[in-house]
Design an enzyme around this catalytic site. Structure first.
Site, short mmCIF file in Angstrom:
data_model
loop_
_atom_site.label_atom_id
_atom_site.label_comp_id
_atom_site.label_asym_id
_atom_site.label_seq_id
_atom_site.Cartn_x
_atom_site.Cartn_y
_atom_site.Cartn_z
N ASP A 245 0.86 -1.18 0.00
CA ASP A 245 0.00 0.00 0.00
C ASP A 245 0.90 1.23 0.00
OD1 ASP A 245 -3.22 0.38 0.59
OD2 ASP A 245 -2.04 2.14 1.13
N ALA A 274 2.01 0.99 -6.01
CA ALA A 274 1.71 -0.33 -6.60
C ALA A 274 1.96 -0.35 -8.11
CB ALA A 274 0.26 -0.70 -6.30
N ASP A 294 -7.24 -4.20 -5.27
CA ASP A 294 -8.43 -3.44 -4.89
C ASP A 294 -8.09 -1.95 -4.81
OD1 ASP A 294 -10.90 -2.60 -3.97
OD2 ASP A 294 -10.58 -3.33 -1.92
N CYS A 334 -14.03 -0.10 -7.83
CA CYS A 334 -15.10 0.59 -7.13
C CYS A 334 -15.48 1.89 -7.84
CB CYS A 334 -14.72 0.85 -5.68
SG CYS A 334 -13.26 1.87 -5.50
N1 SAH Z 1 -8.61 -3.69 -0.11
C1 SAH Z 1 -8.77 -2.73 0.96
C2 SAH Z 1 -9.27 -1.39 0.49
C3 SAH Z 1 -8.38 -0.69 -0.49
S1 SAH Z 1 -8.66 1.03 -0.55
C4 SAH Z 1 -9.70 -3.32 2.01
O1 SAH Z 1 -10.27 -4.40 1.80
O2 SAH Z 1 -9.88 -2.70 3.06
C5 SAH Z 1 -7.42 1.53 -1.64
C6 SAH Z 1 -6.02 1.59 -1.06
O3 SAH Z 1 -5.13 1.91 -2.11
C7 SAH Z 1 -5.79 2.64 0.01
O4 SAH Z 1 -5.29 2.03 1.16
C8 SAH Z 1 -4.71 3.59 -0.58
O5 SAH Z 1 -3.77 4.01 0.39
C9 SAH Z 1 -4.05 2.69 -1.58
N2 SAH Z 1 -3.42 3.34 -2.73
C10 SAH Z 1 -3.87 4.35 -3.49
N3 SAH Z 1 -3.02 4.60 -4.52
C11 SAH Z 1 -2.02 3.70 -4.41
C12 SAH Z 1 -0.84 3.43 -5.17
N4 SAH Z 1 -0.55 4.12 -6.27
N5 SAH Z 1 -0.04 2.42 -4.77
C13 SAH Z 1 -0.33 1.70 -3.66
N6 SAH Z 1 -1.42 1.92 -2.91
C14 SAH Z 1 -2.25 2.90 -3.26
#
Ligand code: SAH
Length: 390
Positions: A245, A274, A294, A334
């Site tokens: 994350d 990511a 996600d 989403c």
């Molecule tokens: N799967 C999680 C929810 C994900 S919400 C659950 O079940 O609770 C989306 C997440 O993506 C957030 O934590 C945010 O910090 C992260 N995020 C956003 N952009 C990102 C990136 N470029 N690389 C890694 N993480 C990222």
């Protein structure tokens, strides 16, 4: 006297589908002496009563309808609506931690009420709903008797309504780190500093649905947030999960959640972008039995759809490349502006580009405490797929 809105002839045609939003260009005439936030009566061009809602001349969404009936919009109205929403959650057994009010889908536009154990988090995301905040707080206290109430009105959409961004207690202060239970596991939720209201309750069923696919698997998870899927995978028998994350706060809580569920030794948490890490690892030919994705919503407006498509294609392409033959890609979107069909097309194209074959083994949307109203497109937002990859 209540304010009065007269629709254009064209508007009536679109609105007869049942959508509760009335846009600026759909209004022929507006007489609202009380000003922004007031309750208005809406009429057709032929002077027929259409419905009653709240008005904001600063927003492109000028009116959000609360009712199509000639009924008073007062504390009793909100009490009836919220009681009805709660009765539905009770009926389906979603009472401990759940979304009690899902805005338009529960007939209460722009109102979100999430319950985390004995605590409630509230969002009033439009001016007309924000005006009723104190009334809503009292109703929630009356119906749910929470130990505490917190407002997460720091959501950027509020600026489109001319509303300030703020968060804080709507009750006596309490410890904003709350423990909840989900599918027999336990999670810390930070309702003050977490994302949105603190925890993504909409994936509850989907976290459970991964069970048969993760046993003994070596897993890569991107966008893990506070470890919801990570801990489920570990508890369902995964061998190891590498979870990525971008947020260090999210990863701190994810680590604590792994400890809480006694699966810490199976998890490696990495703070990284990511997009970059998946690209690098795919080119290094790293492989996993299961990859889970996600990401956050990639498009908030129509102008951003193309870049959202590119984003989804990119991460799913990298992920598909890393799934071992016979393994699984568990992938979510989403973004409500990306339809189910479009998301599937993106995945198909990504699979072709990755030179992999895929077959759908699970397709879900959001948990039933987030109901979908077909004619209100924004309520159908979550796509969750498990694909087998060859
Ligand atoms: N799967 C999680 C929810 C994900 S919400 C659950 O079940 O609770 C989306 C997440 O993506 C957030 O934590 C945010 O910090 C992260 N995020 C956003 N952009 C990102 C990136 N470029 N690389 C890694 N993480 C990222």
């Amino acid at each position: 006297m209540a304010g009065k809105i007269v629709l254009t002839r064209k508007a009536e045609k679109r609105l007869s589908g049942g959508h509760p939003w009335i846009f600026a260009g759909e209004i022929e005439r507006a007489e609202v002496p009380e000003g922004p936030g007031a309750i208005v009566d809406v009429f057709t061009a032929q002077q027929q009563f259409w419905g009653r809602g709240y008005w904001n001349p600063q927003s492109q969404i000028r009116v959000r309808l609360l009712t199509r009936k000639l009924e008073a919009i007062d504390a009793a109205f909100f009490h009836r609506q919220i009681s009805q929403s709660w009765a539905y959650r009770q009926k389906i057994g979603y009472t401990e931690s759940c979304r009690v009010v899902f805005a338009e889908a529960d007939g209460l536009p722009a109102l979100i009420v999430d319950k985390f154990g004995d605590y409630v988090v509230l969002q009033t995301l439009a001016l007309g709903m924000d005006r009723w905040k104190q009334v809503i707080v009292e109703i929630i206290e009356d119906i749910l008797h929470p130990n505490g109430l917190y407002e997460r009105n720091d959501a950027p959409v509020r600026t489109l309504e001319g509303l300030p961004l703020k968060k804080g207690f709507l009750s006596a202060p309490f410890d904003t780190r709350i423990q909840i239970e989900e599918n027999g596991l336990h999670f810390w939720v930070d309702v003050e500093n977490g994302q949105k209201t603190g925890y993504f309750l909409d994936q509850r069923e989907n976290r459970k649905a991964i069970a048969p696919f993760v046993k003994d698997a070596e897993i890569l998870e991107a966008f893990c947030y506070t470890g919801g899927f990570t801990c489920h995978a570990a508890a369902y028998g995964a061998r190891h999960i590498t979870a990525i994350d971008a947020s260090s706060e999210a990863l701190e809580l994810a680590t604590e959640n792994a400890i809480l569920n006694e699966v810490r030794e199976k998890c490696t948490f990495i703070q990284a972008n990511a997009f970059d890490l998946l690209k690098q690892w795919a080119s290094e030919k790293k492989s996993f039995d299961v990859v889970m994705l996600d990401p956050p919503a990639f498009a908030k407006s129509r102008q951003q759809i193309q870049s959202a498509i590119t984003g989804y294609r990119e991460i799913n392409l990298r992920a598909l490349k890393m799934v071992r033959p016979g393994g699984f890609l568990i992938t979510s979107s989403c973004t409500n502006l990306i339809s189910v069909d479009l998301f599937m097309q993106i995945l198909q194209k990504a699979a072709m580009d990755a030179r992999r074959n895929i077959r759908q083994v699970v397709f879900h949307t959001q948990a039933p405490d987030h109901p979908i109203v077909w004619h209100i497109e924004s309520t159908a937002y979550l796509k969750f797929l498990i694909l087998q990859v060859y």
